[in-house]
Design an enzyme around this catalytic site. Structure first.
Site, PDB file in Angstrom:
ATOM      1  N   GLY A  34      72.912  26.559  27.784  1.00  0.00           N
ATOM      2  CA  GLY A  34      73.121  28.001  27.763  1.00  0.00           C
ATOM      3  C   GLY A  34      73.317  28.584  29.145  1.00  0.00           C
ATOM      4  O   GLY A  34      74.056  29.563  29.313  1.00  0.00           O
ATOM      5  N   VAL A  63      66.940  15.573  26.130  1.00  0.00           N
ATOM      6  CA  VAL A  63      67.290  14.737  27.275  1.00  0.00           C
ATOM      7  C   VAL A  63      68.630  15.202  27.821  1.00  0.00           C
ATOM      8  O   VAL A  63      69.634  15.154  27.121  1.00  0.00           O
ATOM      9  CB  VAL A  63      67.373  13.239  26.882  1.00  0.00           C
ATOM     10  CG1 VAL A  63      67.827  12.409  28.075  1.00  0.00           C
ATOM     11  CG2 VAL A  63      66.032  12.749  26.363  1.00  0.00           C
ATOM     12  N   ASP A 124      58.379  22.282  28.079  1.00  0.00           N
ATOM     13  CA  ASP A 124      59.492  21.826  28.919  1.00  0.00           C
ATOM     14  C   ASP A 124      59.106  20.533  29.640  1.00  0.00           C
ATOM     15  O   ASP A 124      58.064  20.464  30.277  1.00  0.00           O
ATOM     16  CB  ASP A 124      59.838  22.908  29.944  1.00  0.00           C
ATOM     17  CG  ASP A 124      61.262  22.786  30.456  1.00  0.00           C
ATOM     18  OD1 ASP A 124      61.705  21.642  30.684  1.00  0.00           O
ATOM     19  OD2 ASP A 124      61.921  23.827  30.623  1.00  0.00           O
ATOM     20  N   ILE A 125      59.959  19.527  29.501  1.00  0.00           N
ATOM     21  CA  ILE A 125      59.733  18.239  30.164  1.00  0.00           C
ATOM     22  C   ILE A 125      60.690  18.072  31.343  1.00  0.00           C
ATOM     23  O   ILE A 125      60.279  17.896  32.482  1.00  0.00           O
ATOM     24  CB  ILE A 125      59.898  17.063  29.187  1.00  0.00           C
ATOM     25  CG1 ILE A 125      58.927  17.212  28.004  1.00  0.00           C
ATOM     26  CG2 ILE A 125      59.676  15.732  29.910  1.00  0.00           C
ATOM     27  CD1 ILE A 125      57.472  17.249  28.398  1.00  0.00           C
ATOM     28  N   LYS A 136      58.562  18.462  45.815  1.00  0.00           N
ATOM     29  CA  LYS A 136      58.111  17.332  46.635  1.00  0.00           C
ATOM     30  C   LYS A 136      59.058  17.113  47.822  1.00  0.00           C
ATOM     31  O   LYS A 136      58.633  16.742  48.918  1.00  0.00           O
ATOM     32  CB  LYS A 136      58.031  16.067  45.782  1.00  0.00           C
ATOM     33  CG  LYS A 136      57.604  14.821  46.556  1.00  0.00           C
ATOM     34  CD  LYS A 136      57.464  13.610  45.647  1.00  0.00           C
ATOM     35  CE  LYS A 136      57.047  12.378  46.459  1.00  0.00           C
ATOM     36  NZ  LYS A 136      56.813  11.192  45.604  1.00  0.00           N
ATOM     37  N   HIS A 270      26.109  50.123  39.829  1.00  0.00           N
ATOM     38  CA  HIS A 270      25.831  48.777  40.333  1.00  0.00           C
ATOM     39  C   HIS A 270      25.610  47.776  39.201  1.00  0.00           C
ATOM     40  O   HIS A 270      24.679  46.978  39.219  1.00  0.00           O
ATOM     41  CB  HIS A 270      24.642  48.798  41.287  1.00  0.00           C
ATOM     42  CG  HIS A 270      24.830  49.737  42.433  1.00  0.00           C
ATOM     43  ND1 HIS A 270      25.843  49.581  43.359  1.00  0.00           N
ATOM     44  CD2 HIS A 270      24.163  50.869  42.787  1.00  0.00           C
ATOM     45  CE1 HIS A 270      25.781  50.566  44.245  1.00  0.00           C
ATOM     46  NE2 HIS A 270      24.784  51.362  43.917  1.00  0.00           N
ATOM     47  N   GLY A 299      28.226  59.558  41.155  1.00  0.00           N
ATOM     48  CA  GLY A 299      29.037  58.486  41.723  1.00  0.00           C
ATOM     49  C   GLY A 299      29.183  57.291  40.813  1.00  0.00           C
ATOM     50  O   GLY A 299      29.595  56.206  41.254  1.00  0.00           O
ATOM     51  N   ARG A 431       8.002  41.001  34.618  1.00  0.00           N
ATOM     52  CA  ARG A 431       8.338  41.885  33.502  1.00  0.00           C
ATOM     53  C   ARG A 431       7.523  43.176  33.526  1.00  0.00           C
ATOM     54  O   ARG A 431       8.034  44.257  33.214  1.00  0.00           O
ATOM     55  CB  ARG A 431       8.126  41.123  32.195  1.00  0.00           C
ATOM     56  CG  ARG A 431       8.762  41.792  30.991  1.00  0.00           C
ATOM     57  CD  ARG A 431       9.071  40.768  29.925  1.00  0.00           C
ATOM     58  NE  ARG A 431      10.029  39.796  30.439  1.00  0.00           N
ATOM     59  CZ  ARG A 431      11.344  39.996  30.521  1.00  0.00           C
ATOM     60  NH1 ARG A 431      11.862  41.141  30.104  1.00  0.00           N
ATOM     61  NH2 ARG A 431      12.140  39.076  31.009  1.00  0.00           N
TER      62      ARG A 431
END
Length: 507
Positions: A34, A63, A124-125, A136, A270, A299, A431
């Site tokens: 395409g 392929v 995709d291969i 590379k 916070h 704030g 606690r």
């Protein structure tokens, strides 16, 4: 020998202009399927890959580029005499530019009712292999994976500055791209919750002005897929850019507001709630959240789970707030709130189901991964170990407080009454210390409140402090070896205790 560019893209954005520019700079173009048709239909001369390989596309296009005539042209070292000799012997020309983007695997996963066959076909291969080979060989080959880079590359070619620095930068982009692509594929195939290799990927939303402090750099990333109740999906309607701390606090506010299905408002400072209110309407709910701690809300960040109307906006506008998050704002509310230049208004849908995703916490040299604390219990799961049982009103408040305390830093205590938090003790080393802070904050309002604890009582001292303050009912996980001591203390003072069987530490 003429320079060659191999172009094979699924996303054809800008590709004809780029191909035309390459031709004008003296490149021969090789292409496939395409992409080849798109280029040729634009009147640009291009050769088919099969003309180069002498081998036709096969297996329905699976392929086409996996051939030595292509990969030798990419992987040969241009300064290696043996490599050059082998290319000449086989009649293979080097490839100088590779323009490839991959089959839309992520977009396919996003589709509704997609079949596994469609998903597999969109892995995709050949494209991945070409990109990695080109990256590379970045010293000799320019690898391009992003259409946004086309103009910059053309200008570099025209100005003869397409140097190794640029090519190395593009190679890094390729390897990040293919790494994310492979991570998404691996995620699709992986059923293990915690596999032996935990690979994740994120996409950058924005760079931030700084991190927790001005001397720390930071950025905001999101998961590749849209997440409900995520700030990455929010639409900012007004105000300054979000900061690192804004995002942390706003995320905490969203996590809390998601607990409540009736009209509710939460104020956060916070990453701890400083006030939560729930009522029959949002205006009343916000009044409760604000009154819960009218000092700390200054704030802060406010999240609401209903459309903000004019009355609620009037209340909000009377307080200095950093952020307001809601599913929507009425026109009147928006006009009122935007009178403040810097306040951030975020619009975010809140009718989506919560995600049972993982939480990641970085440590030196590694990362901790766990499920989010999304375990849901019902009132049917509760048990009642004390002689006194809670009234229906107390039980409503206990349930409200229990949903809040899981979002408070441990050790955590929450006092509530009338579906309003009145005292919150967060992040204490013991606690009873958290309980004393919550009781002190509630002040005279403590009498008649209920108390929620994120974990069990190791000793009965917290119950004793609650009794002195006039607290009438307690909800906690249970499970201590000394549970009976706390039960006995409750029975002594006529306090109802409820067990959930679930702990909510938050570190």
């Amino acid at each position: 020998m003429k320079k060659q560019a191999l172009i094979s893209v699924s996303d054809k954005t800008g590709i004809t202009d780029f191909a035309k520019g390459l031709k004008e700079q003296g490149y021969d173009i090789i292409s496939t399927g395409g992409t080849l048709r798109t280029i040729q239909e634009a009147g640009i001369e291009a050769a088919a890959v099969e003309d180069i390989t002498g081998f036709p596309e096969m297996l329905e296009g699976r392929v086409k580029t996996l051939h030595p005539a292509i990969h030798a042209g990419l992987l040969a070292k241009r300064d290696n005499d043996m490599h050059k000799q082998q290319l000449e012997e086989k009649g293979i020309n080097p490839i100088d530019i590779v323009v490839v983007n991959l089959y839309p695997f992520k977009q396919t996963l996003d589709q509704l009712n997609v079949t596994e066959a469609d998903i597999i076909e969109n892995i995709d291969i050949g494209g991945s292999t070409i990109l990695r080979a080109a990256a590379k060989s970045f010293r000799d080959v320019t690898p391009i994976v992003d259409p946004d880079d086309y103009n910059e590359i053309l200008q570099a070619i025209q100005n003869d500055v397409l140097d190794m620095t640029i090519r190395k930068k593009l190679a890094a982009k390729v390897f990040r791209h293919t790494a994310q692509y492979d991570t998404l594929i691996a995620g699709y195939f992986t059923d293990d919750v915690f596999p032996e290799n935990y690979t994740i990927t994120y996409e950058k939303v924005q760079s931030l002005r700084y991190g927790e402090n001005p001397h720390q750099e930071a950025a905001f990333y999101k998961t590749p897929f849209e997440s409900p109740m995520s700030l990455a999906s929010a639409k900012q309607l007004h105000g300054k850019e979000l900061s690192y701390n804004n995002i942390q606090d706003a995320n905490a506010a969203l996590s809390i507001i998601a607990e409540y299905d009736k009209p509710a408002a939460v104020a956060v400072k916070h990453m701890n709630p400083c006030g939560i209110g729930m009522a029959g309407d949002l205006n009343t709910a916000f009044s409760k959240a604000c009154d819960a701690d009218s000092v700390s809300i200054f704030g802060g960040i406010v999240a609401c789970n209903r459309t903000i109307d004019a009355d609620t906006a009037e209340q909000l506008s009377g307080i200095f707030l950093e952020i307001i998050i809601a599913p929507a704002f009425t026109d009147e509310a928006f006009a009122t709130l935007t009178k403040k230049k810097h306040i951030r208004l975020l619009e975010l849908r809140m009718d989506e189901a919560k995600i049972n995703s993982h939480k990641l916490t970085s440590v030196n040299g590694g990362v901790l991964v766990q499920d989010n604390d999304n375990k849901e219990i019902s009132r049917d799961d509760l048990t009642y170990p004390t002689e006194k049982k809670p009234t229906e009103g107390e039980l409503d408040d206990l349930w409200f407080a229990w949903k809040a305390v899981k979002h408070v830093k441990s050790n955590a205590i929450v006092l509530a009454n009338g579906r309003q938090t009145l005292g919150i003790g967060a992040g204490q080393m013991n606690r009873v210390g958290a309980a004393k802070i919550a009781i002190e904050q509630a002040g005279e309002k403590t009498k008649g409140t209920v108390l929620a604890s994120d974990a069990f009582f190791p000793m009965p001292d917290t119950v004793e402090e609650a009794a002195k303050a006039g607290i009438t009912a307690i909800i906690q996980p249970g499970g201590s070896k000394r549970d009976q001591d706390s039960i006995d203390m409750c029975n002594r003072y006529g306090i109802a205790m409820v067990y959930t069987g679930t702990r909510h530490f938050k570190h």
